[in-house]
Design a protein around this motif. Structure first.
Motif, PDB file in Angstrom:
ATOM      1  N   TRP A  53       0.832  -1.203   0.000  1.00 47.88           N
ATOM      2  CA  TRP A  53       0.000   0.000   0.000  1.00 47.88           C
ATOM      3  C   TRP A  53       0.869   1.257   0.000  1.00 47.88           C
ATOM      4  N   ARG A  72      -1.694   1.189  -7.605  1.00 49.60           N
ATOM      5  CA  ARG A  72      -2.580   1.675  -6.550  1.00 49.60           C
ATOM      6  C   ARG A  72      -2.674   3.190  -6.638  1.00 49.60           C
ATOM      7  N   VAL A  79      -7.033  -0.017  -5.732  1.00 43.40           N
ATOM      8  CA  VAL A  79      -5.985  -0.844  -6.318  1.00 43.40           C
ATOM      9  C   VAL A  79      -6.523  -1.338  -7.656  1.00 43.40           C
TER      10      VAL A  79
END
Length: 124
Positions: A53, A72, A79
């Motif tokens: 992330w 992302r 995503v």
């Protein structure tokens, strides 16, 4: 708690492209790893791609390398999976998943949260 909702699936012909999106809500920490898995009828759910992330670590399964790209958008909490040069064997339900421990694994059991899946069908 994290909620994941996939979108973008559909019916396409071999050689076409599709872009899947996974909208994440809830509290996401920078150490989370997000992934896409897929499951074809009668087969086990298999790893497709993953991305940290916070950026950085990216992995793609050999079966999709050079054709699929995971990315992302932290500002939108999404995503994405760009799928190019699709083949009939890519036909499956595609699932978005989140790993809160940041292991960046290809194994299903390491992922804590799952979306409901989106169907991708590729005709020959």
């Amino acid at each position: 708690q994290v909620q994941l909702v996939e979108s973008g699936g559909g019916l396409v012909q071999a050689g076409d492209s599709l872009r899947l999106s996974c909208a994440a809500s809830g509290r996401l920490f920078s150490n989370y790893v997000m992934a896409w898995f897929r499951q074809a009828p009668g087969k086990e759910r298999e790893f497709v791609a993953s991305i940290a992330w916070s950026g950085g670590t990216i992995d793609h399964a050999d079966a999709v390398k050079g054709r699929f790209i995971i990315s992302r958008d932290n500002a939108k909490n999404t995503v994405n999976l760009q799928m190019n040069s699709l083949k009939p064997e890519d036909t499956a339900v595609y699932y978005c998943a989140a790993d809160r421990h940041g292991i960046a694994s290809t194994l299903r059991r390491h992922y804590d949260y799952w979306g409901q899946g989106t169907q991708v069908t590729v005709s020959s």
